[in-house]
Design a protein around this motif. Structure first.
Motif, PDB file in Angstrom:
ATOM      1  N   GLN A  25       0.923  -1.114   0.037  1.00  0.00           N
ATOM      2  CA  GLN A  25       0.081  -0.020   0.035  1.00  0.00           C
ATOM      3  C   GLN A  25       1.018   1.190  -0.018  1.00  0.00           C
ATOM      4  OE1 GLN A  25      -2.935  -0.317  -0.638  1.00  0.00           O
ATOM      5  NE2 GLN A  25      -3.072  -2.578  -0.411  1.00  0.00           N
ATOM      6  N   GLY A  26       2.019   1.140   0.620  1.00  0.00           N
ATOM      7  CA  GLY A  26       2.753   2.489   0.544  1.00  0.00           C
ATOM      8  C   GLY A  26       3.385   2.676  -0.738  1.00  0.00           C
ATOM      9  N   VAL A  27       3.850   1.597  -1.428  1.00  0.00           N
ATOM     10  CA  VAL A  27       4.419   1.732  -2.948  1.00  0.00           C
ATOM     11  C   VAL A  27       2.975   2.301  -3.611  1.00  0.00           C
ATOM     12  CG1 VAL A  27       5.010   0.673  -4.943  1.00  0.00           C
ATOM     13  CG2 VAL A  27       5.987   0.086  -2.658  1.00  0.00           C
ATOM     14  N   LYS A  28       1.983   1.932  -3.598  1.00  0.00           N
ATOM     15  CA  LYS A  28       0.954   2.181  -4.433  1.00  0.00           C
ATOM     16  C   LYS A  28       0.609   3.893  -4.060  1.00  0.00           C
ATOM     17  CE  LYS A  28      -3.995   1.576  -5.221  1.00  0.00           C
ATOM     18  NZ  LYS A  28      -5.249   0.890  -4.745  1.00  0.00           N
ATOM     19  N   GLY A  29       0.531   4.209  -2.721  1.00  0.00           N
ATOM     20  CA  GLY A  29       0.319   5.587  -2.285  1.00  0.00           C
ATOM     21  C   GLY A  29       1.563   6.550  -2.868  1.00  0.00           C
ATOM     22  N   LEU A  30       2.704   6.283  -2.695  1.00  0.00           N
ATOM     23  CA  LEU A  30       3.528   6.999  -3.360  1.00  0.00           C
ATOM     24  C   LEU A  30       3.605   7.045  -4.762  1.00  0.00           C
ATOM     25  CD1 LEU A  30       6.667   5.939  -1.215  1.00  0.00           C
ATOM     26  CD2 LEU A  30       5.471   8.158  -0.854  1.00  0.00           C
ATOM     27  N   LEU A  31       3.477   6.025  -5.711  1.00  0.00           N
ATOM     28  CA  LEU A  31       3.208   6.321  -6.995  1.00  0.00           C
ATOM     29  C   LEU A  31       2.108   7.357  -7.400  1.00  0.00           C
ATOM     30  CD1 LEU A  31       3.936   2.556  -8.248  1.00  0.00           C
ATOM     31  CD2 LEU A  31       5.398   4.679  -8.540  1.00  0.00           C
ATOM     32  N   SER A  32       0.925   7.053  -6.525  1.00  0.00           N
ATOM     33  CA  SER A  32      -0.353   7.880  -6.940  1.00  0.00           C
ATOM     34  C   SER A  32       0.186   9.556  -6.743  1.00  0.00           C
ATOM     35  CB  SER A  32      -1.487   7.513  -5.891  1.00  0.00           C
ATOM     36  OG  SER A  32      -1.610   6.185  -6.342  1.00  0.00           O
ATOM     37  N   PHE A  33       0.857   9.551  -5.441  1.00  0.00           N
ATOM     38  CA  PHE A  33       1.245  10.785  -5.270  1.00  0.00           C
ATOM     39  C   PHE A  33       2.126  11.622  -6.351  1.00  0.00           C
ATOM     40  CE2 PHE A  33       4.613  13.496  -3.209  1.00  0.00           C
ATOM     41  CZ  PHE A  33       3.958  14.899  -2.917  1.00  0.00           C
ATOM     42  N   MET A  34       3.354  10.802  -6.710  1.00  0.00           N
ATOM     43  CA  MET A  34       4.105  11.227  -7.627  1.00  0.00           C
ATOM     44  C   MET A  34       3.324  11.362  -9.087  1.00  0.00           C
ATOM     45  SD  MET A  34       6.936  11.518  -6.148  1.00  0.00           S
ATOM     46  CE  MET A  34       8.100  11.672  -7.505  1.00  0.00           C
ATOM     47  N   SER A  35       2.187  10.573  -9.298  1.00  0.00           N
ATOM     48  CA  SER A  35       1.623  10.762 -10.791  1.00  0.00           C
ATOM     49  C   SER A  35       0.499  11.589 -10.780  1.00  0.00           C
ATOM     50  CB  SER A  35       1.262   9.390 -11.317  1.00  0.00           C
ATOM     51  OG  SER A  35       0.416   9.005 -10.490  1.00  0.00           O
ATOM     52  N   VAL A  55      -5.659   7.316  -9.550  1.00  0.00           N
ATOM     53  CA  VAL A  55      -6.084   8.598  -9.218  1.00  0.00           C
ATOM     54  C   VAL A  55      -7.356   9.009  -9.832  1.00  0.00           C
ATOM     55  CG1 VAL A  55      -3.504   9.442  -8.728  1.00  0.00           C
ATOM     56  CG2 VAL A  55      -4.382   9.375 -11.056  1.00  0.00           C
ATOM     57  N   THR A  56      -8.591   8.206  -9.814  1.00  0.00           N
ATOM     58  CA  THR A  56      -9.556   8.501 -10.282  1.00  0.00           C
ATOM     59  C   THR A  56     -10.132   9.900  -9.884  1.00  0.00           C
ATOM     60  OG1 THR A  56      -9.773   6.093 -10.534  1.00  0.00           O
ATOM     61  CG2 THR A  56     -11.874   7.554 -10.949  1.00  0.00           C
ATOM     62  N   PHE A  57      -9.998  10.026  -8.378  1.00  0.00           N
ATOM     63  CA  PHE A  57     -10.585  11.383  -7.828  1.00  0.00           C
ATOM     64  C   PHE A  57     -10.107  12.705  -8.441  1.00  0.00           C
ATOM     65  CE2 PHE A  57     -12.672   8.787  -4.708  1.00  0.00           C
ATOM     66  CZ  PHE A  57     -13.725   9.405  -4.518  1.00  0.00           C
ATOM     67  N   SER A  58      -8.930  12.526  -8.971  1.00  0.00           N
ATOM     68  CA  SER A  58      -8.218  13.616  -9.373  1.00  0.00           C
ATOM     69  C   SER A  58      -8.984  14.107 -10.715  1.00  0.00           C
ATOM     70  CB  SER A  58      -6.927  13.030 -10.056  1.00  0.00           C
ATOM     71  OG  SER A  58      -5.665  13.666  -9.597  1.00  0.00           O
ATOM     72  N   VAL A  59      -9.476  13.154 -11.560  1.00  0.00           N
ATOM     73  CA  VAL A  59     -10.037  13.552 -12.783  1.00  0.00           C
ATOM     74  C   VAL A  59     -11.589  13.773 -12.440  1.00  0.00           C
ATOM     75  CG1 VAL A  59     -10.510  12.589 -15.173  1.00  0.00           C
ATOM     76  CG2 VAL A  59      -8.464  11.917 -14.020  1.00  0.00           C
ATOM     77  N   ILE A  60     -11.930  13.124 -11.560  1.00  0.00           N
ATOM     78  CA  ILE A  60     -13.462  13.228 -11.343  1.00  0.00           C
ATOM     79  C   ILE A  60     -13.704  14.644 -10.721  1.00  0.00           C
ATOM     80  CG2 ILE A  60     -15.266  12.647  -9.404  1.00  0.00           C
ATOM     81  CD1 ILE A  60     -15.258  10.847 -11.985  1.00  0.00           C
ATOM     82  N   PHE A  61     -12.807  15.216  -9.827  1.00  0.00           N
ATOM     83  CA  PHE A  61     -13.239  16.631  -9.311  1.00  0.00           C
ATOM     84  C   PHE A  61     -12.982  17.285 -10.401  1.00  0.00           C
ATOM     85  CE2 PHE A  61     -12.256  14.693  -4.903  1.00  0.00           C
ATOM     86  CZ  PHE A  61     -13.534  15.100  -4.274  1.00  0.00           C
ATOM     87  N   ALA A  62     -12.086  17.304 -11.224  1.00  0.00           N
ATOM     88  CA  ALA A  62     -11.733  18.128 -12.336  1.00  0.00           C
ATOM     89  C   ALA A  62     -12.904  18.090 -13.091  1.00  0.00           C
ATOM     90  CB  ALA A  62     -10.712  17.797 -13.188  1.00  0.00           C
ATOM     91  N   GLU A  86       6.448  22.376 -14.034  1.00  0.00           N
ATOM     92  CA  GLU A  86       5.892  23.036 -12.744  1.00  0.00           C
ATOM     93  C   GLU A  86       4.404  22.325 -12.770  1.00  0.00           C
ATOM     94  OE1 GLU A  86       4.445  27.534 -11.645  1.00  0.00           O
ATOM     95  OE2 GLU A  86       5.597  27.119 -13.433  1.00  0.00           O
ATOM     96  N   HIS A  87       3.880  21.946 -13.790  1.00  0.00           N
ATOM     97  CA  HIS A  87       2.520  21.130 -13.730  1.00  0.00           C
ATOM     98  C   HIS A  87       2.637  19.918 -13.216  1.00  0.00           C
ATOM     99  CE1 HIS A  87       1.890  24.309 -17.084  1.00  0.00           C
ATOM    100  NE2 HIS A  87       0.772  24.611 -16.153  1.00  0.00           N
ATOM    101  N   ALA A  88       3.667  19.388 -13.552  1.00  0.00           N
ATOM    102  CA  ALA A  88       3.762  17.687 -13.125  1.00  0.00           C
ATOM    103  C   ALA A  88       4.373  17.546 -11.944  1.00  0.00           C
ATOM    104  CB  ALA A  88       4.459  16.879 -14.285  1.00  0.00           C
ATOM    105  N   ASP A  89       5.104  18.529 -11.203  1.00  0.00           N
ATOM    106  CA  ASP A  89       5.986  18.442 -10.072  1.00  0.00           C
ATOM    107  C   ASP A  89       4.908  18.073  -8.869  1.00  0.00           C
ATOM    108  OD1 ASP A  89       7.624  18.302  -7.892  1.00  0.00           O
ATOM    109  OD2 ASP A  89       8.169  20.483  -8.253  1.00  0.00           O
ATOM    110  N   PRO A  90       5.209  16.946  -8.131  1.00  0.00           N
ATOM    111  CA  PRO A  90       4.032  16.607  -7.111  1.00  0.00           C
ATOM    112  C   PRO A  90       4.693  17.367  -5.667  1.00  0.00           C
ATOM    113  CG  PRO A  90       5.831  14.854  -7.404  1.00  0.00           C
ATOM    114  CD  PRO A  90       5.847  15.887  -8.545  1.00  0.00           C
ATOM    115  N   PHE A  91       5.679  17.872  -5.722  1.00  0.00           N
ATOM    116  CA  PHE A  91       6.234  18.596  -4.537  1.00  0.00           C
ATOM    117  C   PHE A  91       5.991  20.281  -4.589  1.00  0.00           C
ATOM    118  CE2 PHE A  91       8.700  14.603  -4.700  1.00  0.00           C
ATOM    119  CZ  PHE A  91       8.410  14.236  -3.354  1.00  0.00           C
ATOM    120  N   ALA A  92       5.365  20.478  -5.923  1.00  0.00           N
ATOM    121  CA  ALA A  92       5.481  22.235  -5.967  1.00  0.00           C
ATOM    122  C   ALA A  92       4.378  22.588  -4.964  1.00  0.00           C
ATOM    123  CB  ALA A  92       4.650  22.146  -7.555  1.00  0.00           C
ATOM    124  N   SER A  93       3.398  22.225  -4.586  1.00  0.00           N
ATOM    125  CA  SER A  93       2.459  22.831  -3.939  1.00  0.00           C
ATOM    126  C   SER A  93       3.080  22.607  -2.211  1.00  0.00           C
ATOM    127  CB  SER A  93       1.178  22.023  -3.716  1.00  0.00           C
ATOM    128  OG  SER A  93       1.004  20.656  -3.293  1.00  0.00           O
TER     129      SER A  93
END
Length: 491
Positions: free
Chosen positions: A57-67, A117-124, A208-215
């Motif tokens: 679950q940790g690998v899955k969460g980190l990959l989701s955060f990055m992508s 990251v379905t919720f990413s696209v759903i909220f958009a 800048e758009h794809a950087d997960p650490f930008a925010s």
């Protein structure tokens, strides 16, 4: 709605209801697998089960955060519909592998995090089809649908497993996932206007758009937002770890049966919905936003400590009721952070919070798995579960044989939430908009309806379930903020 070639695409005009159906079917299919997944996990990793679960679950969460930011930015260019199809397909792809090859099943779960990251696209998608006044209600409807799917599906899955076996449950879940994919292909229209897509096909996606650490790098620009972000990190880290391992813990250590576990999920889910609607509104009006956050953190400390020291099934039920009340914390935090920034900075500051939560979705499960491993909480020394479908299973060991701290990760989580509580005490009740505006001098274009702001708000959402999900409430009135308790569980 027609595309550039004049061909009909989807059924009707794009609406919130299209998003609601997609979310419900996806998480309903995963919820059915609650019982079979715990069984397969224990059979596949009889040694160090908690550690392997945490790593997966940790690998899955980190990959989701990055992508997530990259997928959110790409959906701004290529449209929401195609990325809904991609995210749902890869999120549900591991389901049939559960009966075919457990090793490939868990490997696929880990790697699917890059697209889960379905919720990413759903909220958009929801932002495209609603105006600013309707958006809060629309997000609440999506979150409520998510909660409803996870409240009902584990009980149905446990019933089917008891009478017909796990194979049928996996088959039904696979068919529901396929129905979701077909619904996107045939019924979901594109929500992004044609002129926006056609004019941006040649637009490059910058780092800048794809950087997960930008925010996250913008957190220190405002002292109030910094305190809130520290509070979120310290409180959500144990929460994310708890969602990833708690059902497994109840099943194997506390000796809950499959039926009891399904009922537990449903009851706590319903109580959390009541807490986040009725009680949250009442508390926000009577105590204020900051005091509501402190109260929620207090409930979370009590809940985690109870889970850590609890050794009997009735203790888990009592702590579950407290956990339902602790679910008011994050909606109240969303309202508090929205008061700390200008109206035109809402997407940016909410994006910071969701970025931190996304990071916790990767770190929390791995941390919990490691602590379980460190304290030798394993299954190989335990007797098999008795009466697989008894409602009130008896404990396997007498109190004298039990460890002093049955759940050490929960106790450590309670300690981190205590620190979060102390940090939250220093958060000012309100800050002036002018002060926030001067501090948050950000390069992003932050208007709530702009694409870039929406990416910062929605692009970092992680649907983890079962231990599922996080579903960010929009920057709106606090009584409209809503977040189901089980949103981050993998189920």
């Amino acid at each position: 709605m027609k595309d550039g070639a004049g061909l009909q695409q989807g059924i009707g005009r794009p609406s919130v209801y299209h998003a609601v159906v997609v979310i419900f079917l996806e998480f309903f299919s995963w919820g059915l697998l609650t019982t079979p997944m715990l069984t397969v996990l224990h059979e596949t990793f009889p040694q160090h089960t908690f550690l392997m679960n945490g790593l997966i679950q940790g690998v899955k969460g980190l990959l989701s955060f990055m992508s997530a930011p990259l997928i959110g930015a790409l959906s701004d260019v290529w449209g929401r519909r195609s990325f809904l199809l991609v995210t749902v397909f890869f999120t549900c792809a591991p389901i049939p592998l559960m009966r075919l090859s457990p090793w490939w099943y868990f490997a696929m779960i880990s790697m699917s995090g890059a697209f889960s990251v379905t919720f990413s696209v759903i909220f958009a998608y929801v932002a495209d089809v609603t105006d600013e006044r309707e958006r809060s209600t629309a997000y609440g409807l999506v979150s409520a649908t998510f909660a409803a799917s996870l409240v009902t599906s584990p009980a149905i899955g446990a019933y089917l497993s008891a009478w017909y076996g796990d194979s049928l449950v996996v088959l039904v879940a696979t068919l529901i996932a396929l129905a979701d994919i077909c619904f996107i292909l045939l019924a979901v229209p594109e929500s992004l206007p044609d002129k926006m897509r056609l004019s941006s096909w040649g637009t490059p996606i910058s780092w800048e758009h794809a950087d997960p650490f930008a925010s996250l790098r913008k957190v220190g620009q405002d002292s109030t937002v910094l305190l809130i972000c520290i509070t979120v990190f310290l409180s959500y880290l144990p929460e994310a770890g708890q969602y990833s391992s708690f059902f497994l813990y109840l099943r194997q250590v506390i000796n809950f049966s499959s039926t009891t576990l399904a009922v537990f999920i449903g009851v706590v889910g319903i109580l959390s919905i009541v807490a986040q609607t009725l009680f949250l509104t009442l508390l926000m009006r009577t105590l204020g936003t900051k005091n509501t956050v402190l109260l929620g953190l207090g409930f979370q400390i009590l809940q985690l400590a109870w889970y850590g020291f609890g050794s009997e099934p009735w203790m888990m039920w009592a702590a579950g009721a407290v956990a339902a009340m602790s679910s008011i914390t994050f909606p109240a935090v969303s309202a508090l952070v929205s008061q700390s920034a200008d109206p035109d900075k809402q997407g940016v500051v909410q994006g910071m919070i969701t970025g931190i939560r996304g990071l916790c979705n990767g770190l929390g499960p791995a941390l919990y798995g490691f602590i379980f491993f460190l304290f030798n909480v394993e299954f190989n020394s335990m007797d098999p579960i008795q009466g697989d479908y008894n409602i009130d299973p008896l404990p396997l060991h007498s109190p004298t044989e039990r460890a002093l701290i049955p759940g050490p990760p929960f106790l450590l989580g309670a300690c981190t939430v205590v620190i979060a509580f102390l940090v939250a005490l220093f958060i000012p009740e309100k800050t002036s908009c002018s002060s926030s505006s001067s501090q948050l001098s950000l390069n992003d274009k932050p208007h709530p309806d702009s694409k870039e702001s929406m990416s910062s708000l929605a692009g970092v959402h992680i649907n983890t379930p079962l231990p599922g999900s996080d579903e960010e409430s929009p920057p709106a009135a606090c009584d409209a903020d809503f977040e189901p308790l089980l949103h981050d569980s993998i189920v």
